[in-house]
Design a protein around this motif. Structure first.
Motif, PDB file in Angstrom:
ATOM      1  N   THR A  28       0.826  -1.194   0.071  1.00 19.10           N
ATOM      2  CA  THR A  28       0.162  -0.082  -0.071  1.00 19.10           C
ATOM      3  C   THR A  28       0.903   1.225  -0.077  1.00 19.10           C
ATOM      4  O   THR A  28       1.576   1.363   1.015  1.00 19.10           O
ATOM      5  CB  THR A  28      -0.839   0.053   1.289  1.00 19.10           C
ATOM      6  OG1 THR A  28      -1.616  -1.142   1.170  1.00 19.10           O
ATOM      7  CG2 THR A  28      -1.863   1.296   1.151  1.00 19.10           C
ATOM      8  N   GLU A  29       0.920   2.052  -1.079  1.00 20.08           N
ATOM      9  CA  GLU A  29       1.549   3.129  -1.226  1.00 20.08           C
ATOM     10  C   GLU A  29       0.687   4.480  -0.774  1.00 20.08           C
ATOM     11  O   GLU A  29      -0.380   4.610  -1.470  1.00 20.08           O
ATOM     12  CB  GLU A  29       2.192   3.152  -2.598  1.00 20.08           C
ATOM     13  CG  GLU A  29       3.043   2.332  -2.990  1.00 20.08           C
ATOM     14  CD  GLU A  29       3.473   2.350  -4.415  1.00 20.08           C
ATOM     15  OE1 GLU A  29       3.459   3.431  -4.879  1.00 20.08           O
ATOM     16  OE2 GLU A  29       4.270   1.512  -4.920  1.00 20.08           O
ATOM     17  N   SER A  30       1.187   5.487   0.243  1.00 21.74           N
ATOM     18  CA  SER A  30       0.372   6.317   0.522  1.00 21.74           C
ATOM     19  C   SER A  30       1.350   7.466   1.122  1.00 21.74           C
ATOM     20  O   SER A  30       2.667   7.469   1.119  1.00 21.74           O
ATOM     21  CB  SER A  30      -0.722   5.815   1.691  1.00 21.74           C
ATOM     22  OG  SER A  30      -0.012   5.363   2.911  1.00 21.74           O
ATOM     23  N   GLY A  31       0.805   8.386   1.669  1.00 24.52           N
ATOM     24  CA  GLY A  31       1.525   9.535   2.301  1.00 24.52           C
ATOM     25  C   GLY A  31       2.051   9.117   3.479  1.00 24.52           C
ATOM     26  O   GLY A  31       1.981   7.979   4.097  1.00 24.52           O
ATOM     27  N   ARG A  32       3.367   9.921   3.941  1.00 25.64           N
ATOM     28  CA  ARG A  32       4.013   9.308   4.971  1.00 25.64           C
ATOM     29  C   ARG A  32       3.111   9.294   6.355  1.00 25.64           C
ATOM     30  O   ARG A  32       3.639   8.571   7.174  1.00 25.64           O
ATOM     31  CB  ARG A  32       5.106  10.734   5.081  1.00 25.64           C
ATOM     32  CG  ARG A  32       6.067  10.275   6.272  1.00 25.64           C
ATOM     33  CD  ARG A  32       7.271  11.610   6.340  1.00 25.64           C
ATOM     34  NE  ARG A  32       7.789  11.677   5.256  1.00 25.64           N
ATOM     35  CZ  ARG A  32       8.642  12.519   5.144  1.00 25.64           C
ATOM     36  NH1 ARG A  32       9.053  13.339   5.789  1.00 25.64           N
ATOM     37  NH2 ARG A  32       9.353  12.712   3.796  1.00 25.64           N
ATOM     38  N   LYS A  33       2.120   9.870   6.521  1.00 25.59           N
ATOM     39  CA  LYS A  33       1.338   9.935   7.858  1.00 25.59           C
ATOM     40  C   LYS A  33       0.210   9.086   7.562  1.00 25.59           C
ATOM     41  O   LYS A  33      -0.818   8.863   8.647  1.00 25.59           O
ATOM     42  CB  LYS A  33       0.909  11.345   8.243  1.00 25.59           C
ATOM     43  CG  LYS A  33       2.133  12.130   8.762  1.00 25.59           C
ATOM     44  CD  LYS A  33       1.728  13.478   9.150  1.00 25.59           C
ATOM     45  CE  LYS A  33       2.807  14.552   9.528  1.00 25.59           C
ATOM     46  NZ  LYS A  33       2.522  15.672   9.954  1.00 25.59           N
ATOM     47  N   TYR A  35      -1.447   5.243   6.439  1.00 28.44           N
ATOM     48  CA  TYR A  35      -1.089   3.830   6.027  1.00 28.44           C
ATOM     49  C   TYR A  35      -2.332   2.909   6.386  1.00 28.44           C
ATOM     50  O   TYR A  35      -3.315   3.378   6.726  1.00 28.44           O
ATOM     51  CB  TYR A  35       0.009   3.433   7.174  1.00 28.44           C
ATOM     52  CG  TYR A  35      -0.147   3.479   8.365  1.00 28.44           C
ATOM     53  CD1 TYR A  35      -0.868   2.456   9.194  1.00 28.44           C
ATOM     54  CD2 TYR A  35       0.028   4.821   9.096  1.00 28.44           C
ATOM     55  CE1 TYR A  35      -1.132   2.578  10.723  1.00 28.44           C
ATOM     56  CE2 TYR A  35      -0.106   5.061  10.558  1.00 28.44           C
ATOM     57  CZ  TYR A  35      -0.932   3.874  11.269  1.00 28.44           C
ATOM     58  OH  TYR A  35      -1.121   4.173  12.524  1.00 28.44           O
ATOM     59  N   GLN A  36      -2.189   1.726   5.873  1.00 34.04           N
ATOM     60  CA  GLN A  36      -3.343   0.485   5.992  1.00 34.04           C
ATOM     61  C   GLN A  36      -3.763   0.604   7.399  1.00 34.04           C
ATOM     62  O   GLN A  36      -3.248   0.088   8.206  1.00 34.04           O
ATOM     63  CB  GLN A  36      -2.782  -0.838   5.457  1.00 34.04           C
ATOM     64  CG  GLN A  36      -4.069  -1.769   5.331  1.00 34.04           C
ATOM     65  CD  GLN A  36      -3.519  -3.000   4.549  1.00 34.04           C
ATOM     66  OE1 GLN A  36      -3.159  -3.108   3.701  1.00 34.04           O
ATOM     67  NE2 GLN A  36      -3.776  -4.089   5.521  1.00 34.04           N
ATOM     68  N   ALA A  37      -5.250   0.546   7.599  1.00 31.64           N
ATOM     69  CA  ALA A  37      -5.619   0.324   8.881  1.00 31.64           C
ATOM     70  C   ALA A  37      -6.684  -0.869   8.824  1.00 31.64           C
ATOM     71  O   ALA A  37      -6.874  -1.699   9.756  1.00 31.64           O
ATOM     72  CB  ALA A  37      -6.400   1.523   9.357  1.00 31.64           C
ATOM     73  N   ALA A  38      -7.315  -1.070   7.718  1.00 30.92           N
ATOM     74  CA  ALA A  38      -8.006  -2.242   7.462  1.00 30.92           C
ATOM     75  C   ALA A  38      -8.084  -2.749   5.934  1.00 30.92           C
ATOM     76  O   ALA A  38      -7.550  -2.051   5.126  1.00 30.92           O
ATOM     77  CB  ALA A  38      -9.465  -2.075   7.849  1.00 30.92           C
ATOM     78  N   ALA A  39      -8.370  -3.923   5.615  1.00 29.25           N
ATOM     79  CA  ALA A  39      -8.274  -4.486   4.309  1.00 29.25           C
ATOM     80  C   ALA A  39      -9.580  -5.600   4.052  1.00 29.25           C
ATOM     81  O   ALA A  39      -9.970  -6.112   5.128  1.00 29.25           O
ATOM     82  CB  ALA A  39      -7.007  -4.967   3.833  1.00 29.25           C
ATOM     83  N   ARG A  40      -9.719  -5.550   2.989  1.00 24.67           N
ATOM     84  CA  ARG A  40     -10.778  -6.563   2.502  1.00 24.67           C
ATOM     85  C   ARG A  40     -10.175  -7.333   1.253  1.00 24.67           C
ATOM     86  O   ARG A  40      -9.928  -6.659   0.276  1.00 24.67           O
ATOM     87  CB  ARG A  40     -12.158  -6.002   2.203  1.00 24.67           C
ATOM     88  CG  ARG A  40     -13.181  -7.135   1.727  1.00 24.67           C
ATOM     89  CD  ARG A  40     -14.536  -6.500   1.740  1.00 24.67           C
ATOM     90  NE  ARG A  40     -14.618  -5.284   0.715  1.00 24.67           N
ATOM     91  CZ  ARG A  40     -15.226  -5.351  -0.434  1.00 24.67           C
ATOM     92  NH1 ARG A  40     -15.233  -6.767  -1.029  1.00 24.67           N
ATOM     93  NH2 ARG A  40     -15.308  -4.518  -1.028  1.00 24.67           N
TER      94      ARG A  40
END
Length: 367
Positions: A28-33, A35-40
């Motif tokens: 998962t690529e995202s901003g520095r602050k 990130y992944q909290a949940a997934a399906r």
């Protein structure tokens, strides 16, 4: 936020790999602050996900480093999967669709091990000609060989791998591969062919010159071709005594010593011989563990060196593992010999560090 690098058991779009257990990973690529909290995670047998095999639902304990869905996989089946991610900041993303395809798993083979009725030093070509009358929807080839094999269908390679089925713990397990050969099947006459070599299984293995036949003394192949037709129905063609064989132009081959290829033996005049049944592999037959071994790039020579000893050396500028490709026009019976080494000594060719390994390729012209 985006989801990338979807892998099945650490492989990208694997076909016929062993999935015990099935493990899915992604990034998962995202901003520095964020990130992944949940997934399906969704898993289905169709690319539209209209009939789900598994839906994890939104869960906070799903890790992108390895999620193992509790599903029972079926042999010879393609599965599609995708991931939905929710970040700590509430952003959601959906991945592209990935797939993996299972091999034979523990399903019985509709084929038997076969070999050519030649001596163990002969590198055979074993083949089967067959007819296809309907429109082909899909075709899969399940195959393995001992020690090494290369397959072709209507003169075209069945894949881009080399040194198949790679190295195995032959006394305990033997890998099999799967190939999508849909585009190689044609309406009318077809020819499926395998050439066999010694590899690590029969060939010299180790520092001693006489370390041969450590695992066996038969060059043999096991193959099952399955062709599904657009109008329904399936044709299954398994290796058996109806297959034919010839002696190949490969006179000798070895992981340590190299290869001798006599193009004069490419002549296929005369009736072929009949293949015979071979003893099964000693180890358990199983779906592949090793990732595909492929040619990754082509390297051009950097320099042509004429040494003080009068040798001609082709310098590729680095130590590498591979083969040399060259074009040649010679009268019949004339030979080109390439010796391989890693360095020069006193400006001359040197390969004494290879001990008794020849690392030599010889091509004999047919004219």
């Amino acid at each position: 936020m985006k989801i990338t690098s979807l892998k099945t058991n650490h492989l990208v779009l694997p076909m016929g790999a062993r999935h015990e257990p099935l493990t899915l990973t992604w990034i998962t690529e995202s901003g520095r602050k964020d990130y992944q909290a949940a997934a399906r995670v969704e898993l289905a047998r169709d690319a539209d996900f209209s009939a789900l095999t598994h839906n994890s639902g939104w869960r906070e304990d799903i890790s992108s480093l390895g999620y193992q869905p509790p599903v029972a996989l079926t042999a010879r089946t393609r599965y599609y999967w995708r991931v939905f991610v929710r970040s700590v900041l509430g952003e959601e993303a959906e991945s592209e669709t990935a797939w993996f395809e299972t091999g034979k798993m523990d399903e019985p083979w509709e084929a038997r091990w076969i070999k050519a009725p030649y001596g163990e030093s002969v590198h055979p070509v074993i083949f089967r000609e067959f007819q296809v009358d309907g429109e082909v929807a899909s075709a899969r080839l399940y195959a393995t060989g001992l020690g090494l094999y290369e397959g072709s269908l209507n003169g075209e390679p069945i894949g881009d791998e080399v040194l198949m089925p790679f190295y195995n713990e032959y006394d305990h397990w033997q890998q099999a591969q799967v190939f999508d050969v849909t585009g190689l099947i044609k309406k009318g006459a077809n020819r499926l062919s395998f050439i066999l070599g010694e590899g690590w299984y029969m060939g010299r293995f180790g520092f001693l010159k006489d370390m041969r036949n450590l695992y066996g003394s038969e060059l043999k192949v096991l193959a099952e071709l399955r062709v599904r037709f657009a109008g329904g129905g399936e044709m299954v063609l398994g290796s058996d005594e109806s297959w034919r064989c010839r002696r190949s132009p490969v006179v000798d081959s070895s992981i340590y010593n190299g290869e001798t290829y006599d193009a004069r033996l490419e002549d296929t005049a005369g009736a072929p011989d009949r293949a015979v049944f071979a003893s099964p592999a000693k180890g358990r037959l199983m779906d592949r563990l090793s990732p595909p071994l492929r040619v990754c790039r082509f390297v051009a020579p950097r320099e042509l060196i004429h040494t003080p000893a009068g040798e001609t050396v082709i310098d590729f500028g680095q130590v590498l593992t591979g083969w040399v490709f060259f074009s040649v026009s010679l009268p019949g019976g004339a030979a080109v010999t390439l010796d391989h080494g890693e360095l020069l000594q006193n400006g001359n060719f040197y390969n004494d560090n290879l001990r008794s390994a020849k690392q030599r390729f010889t091509y004999i012209s047919k004219g």
